[in-house]
Write a protein that holds these residues in place. Structure first.
Motif, PDB file in Angstrom:
ATOM      1  N   HIS A 199      -1.359  10.103 109.948  1.00  0.00           N
ATOM      2  CA  HIS A 199      -1.068  10.185 108.522  1.00  0.00           C
ATOM      3  C   HIS A 199      -0.725  11.624 108.121  1.00  0.00           C
ATOM      4  O   HIS A 199       0.260  11.870 107.410  1.00  0.00           O
ATOM      5  CB  HIS A 199      -2.276   9.662 107.737  1.00  0.00           C
ATOM      6  CG  HIS A 199      -1.990   9.297 106.329  1.00  0.00           C
ATOM      7  ND1 HIS A 199      -2.912   8.701 105.508  1.00  0.00           N
ATOM      8  CD2 HIS A 199      -0.880   9.434 105.568  1.00  0.00           C
ATOM      9  CE1 HIS A 199      -2.377   8.488 104.324  1.00  0.00           C
ATOM     10  NE2 HIS A 199      -1.137   8.939 104.329  1.00  0.00           N
ATOM     11  N   HIS A 230      -0.019  13.615  98.758  1.00  0.00           N
ATOM     12  CA  HIS A 230      -0.816  13.836  99.972  1.00  0.00           C
ATOM     13  C   HIS A 230      -1.574  15.150  99.953  1.00  0.00           C
ATOM     14  O   HIS A 230      -2.698  15.218 100.461  1.00  0.00           O
ATOM     15  CB  HIS A 230       0.058  13.706 101.226  1.00  0.00           C
ATOM     16  CG  HIS A 230       0.440  12.294 101.526  1.00  0.00           C
ATOM     17  ND1 HIS A 230       1.486  11.664 100.906  1.00  0.00           N
ATOM     18  CD2 HIS A 230      -0.118  11.369 102.350  1.00  0.00           C
ATOM     19  CE1 HIS A 230       1.561  10.407 101.342  1.00  0.00           C
ATOM     20  NE2 HIS A 230       0.596  10.205 102.221  1.00  0.00           N
ATOM     21  N   TRP A 237       0.266   3.656  95.355  1.00  0.00           N
ATOM     22  CA  TRP A 237      -0.976   4.388  95.130  1.00  0.00           C
ATOM     23  C   TRP A 237      -1.731   3.762  93.963  1.00  0.00           C
ATOM     24  O   TRP A 237      -1.115   3.194  93.058  1.00  0.00           O
ATOM     25  CB  TRP A 237      -0.668   5.851  94.763  1.00  0.00           C
ATOM     26  CG  TRP A 237      -0.076   6.637  95.894  1.00  0.00           C
ATOM     27  CD1 TRP A 237       1.205   6.544  96.376  1.00  0.00           C
ATOM     28  CD2 TRP A 237      -0.747   7.617  96.697  1.00  0.00           C
ATOM     29  NE1 TRP A 237       1.357   7.414  97.423  1.00  0.00           N
ATOM     30  CE2 TRP A 237       0.191   8.088  97.640  1.00  0.00           C
ATOM     31  CE3 TRP A 237      -2.039   8.150  96.699  1.00  0.00           C
ATOM     32  CZ2 TRP A 237      -0.137   9.065  98.586  1.00  0.00           C
ATOM     33  CZ3 TRP A 237      -2.362   9.123  97.638  1.00  0.00           C
ATOM     34  CH2 TRP A 237      -1.413   9.562  98.569  1.00  0.00           C
ATOM     35  N   ASP A 289      -4.172   6.304  98.529  1.00  0.00           N
ATOM     36  CA  ASP A 289      -2.941   5.888  99.182  1.00  0.00           C
ATOM     37  C   ASP A 289      -3.111   4.455  99.689  1.00  0.00           C
ATOM     38  O   ASP A 289      -4.031   4.185 100.471  1.00  0.00           O
ATOM     39  CB  ASP A 289      -2.701   6.847 100.362  1.00  0.00           C
ATOM     40  CG  ASP A 289      -1.347   6.689 101.030  1.00  0.00           C
ATOM     41  OD1 ASP A 289      -0.686   5.659 100.826  1.00  0.00           O
ATOM     42  OD2 ASP A 289      -0.974   7.621 101.783  1.00  0.00           O
ATOM     43  N   HIS A 333       0.230   2.762 106.278  1.00  0.00           N
ATOM     44  CA  HIS A 333      -0.082   3.831 107.238  1.00  0.00           C
ATOM     45  C   HIS A 333      -1.438   4.477 106.940  1.00  0.00           C
ATOM     46  O   HIS A 333      -2.000   5.157 107.774  1.00  0.00           O
ATOM     47  CB  HIS A 333       1.040   4.889 107.305  1.00  0.00           C
ATOM     48  CG  HIS A 333       1.263   5.700 106.068  1.00  0.00           C
ATOM     49  ND1 HIS A 333       2.528   5.997 105.573  1.00  0.00           N
ATOM     50  CD2 HIS A 333       0.400   6.324 105.225  1.00  0.00           C
ATOM     51  CE1 HIS A 333       2.412   6.746 104.500  1.00  0.00           C
ATOM     52  NE2 HIS A 333       1.141   6.953 104.252  1.00  0.00           N
TER      53      HIS A 333
END
Ligand code: MN3
Length: 199
Positions: free
Chosen positions: A27, A77, A126, A159, A163
């Motif tokens: 990630h 992120h 999100w 998130d 992934h």
């Protein structure tokens, strides 16, 4: 200023058993790195070159989708790594706790509404706690969007792209969300963003 990949604020194996070393390696090192690399390539020659990241995110939304997607994900992120910590999910700083009770009725309801927003986001995206008109609310966004481009101030995001959880939880997104709110959230960092957004 170009985008750079920040280091994780903890070891890759520090969030186990809730988020594995393998998930964080992919990630952070692959997915986040790709947003940084692609974002930098897309920034070149645009009016956004050299601008602060939040300005790139707000300014490119609805105007330059490839740049927005990568800049938005870079912003999301950067904070996502800091929204988690080893042994997270514990005591909530009192000012923030009051705001959550004010916005949701209880802390448990705030956590449940955040998790429900994440479970209810169809496809990639999100779930958020954001400040909108002075109140903390739970919202969700698709893909790389975030509350910054919808008139809110994000204070916590999770998130829900596959992934983020598929290695550890396979298709069980709700289990990942429960682990996130109960055992991963760095509430001190959420409180810091809450204080900055409400001062
Ligand atoms: Mn991600």
């Amino acid at each position: 200023m170009s985008f750079t990949l920040p280091e994780l604020p903890y070891a890759y194996d520090a969030l186990g058993p809730y988020m594995s070393k393998e998930t964080l390696e992919f990630h952070h090192d692959k997915h986040h790195q790709a947003y940084v690399t692609n974002g930098n390539n897309l920034l070149k020659g645009t009016e956004f070159e050299g601008k602060p990241l939040e300005d790139v995110v707000r300014g490119s939304f609805g105007k330059n989708a490839p740049l927005f997607n990568n800049a938005g994900q870079h912003y999301n992120h950067i904070h996502f790594w800091k929204w988690m910590k080893p042994n997270g999910g514990g005591k909530i700083p009192s000012e923030l706790e009051k705001a959550l009770i004010d916005g949701f009725g209880s802390v448990d309801k705030a956590k449940a509404d955040l998790a429900a927003a994440g479970a209810g986001q169809f496809g990639s995206g999100w779930a958020w706690l954001a400040i909108v008109n002075g109140k903390v609310v739970a919202t969700k966004t698709p893909n790389g969007e975030n509350p910054l481009v919808h008139g809110g101030a994000p204070i916590l995001g999770v998130d829900v792209w596959e992934h983020s959880y598929y290695i550890d939880y396979r298709n069980r997104r709700p289990d990942y969300l429960k682990a996130f709110v109960d055992n991963l959230v760095n509430w001190e960092y959420v409180a810091e963003l809450y204080a900055a957004a409400t001062k």
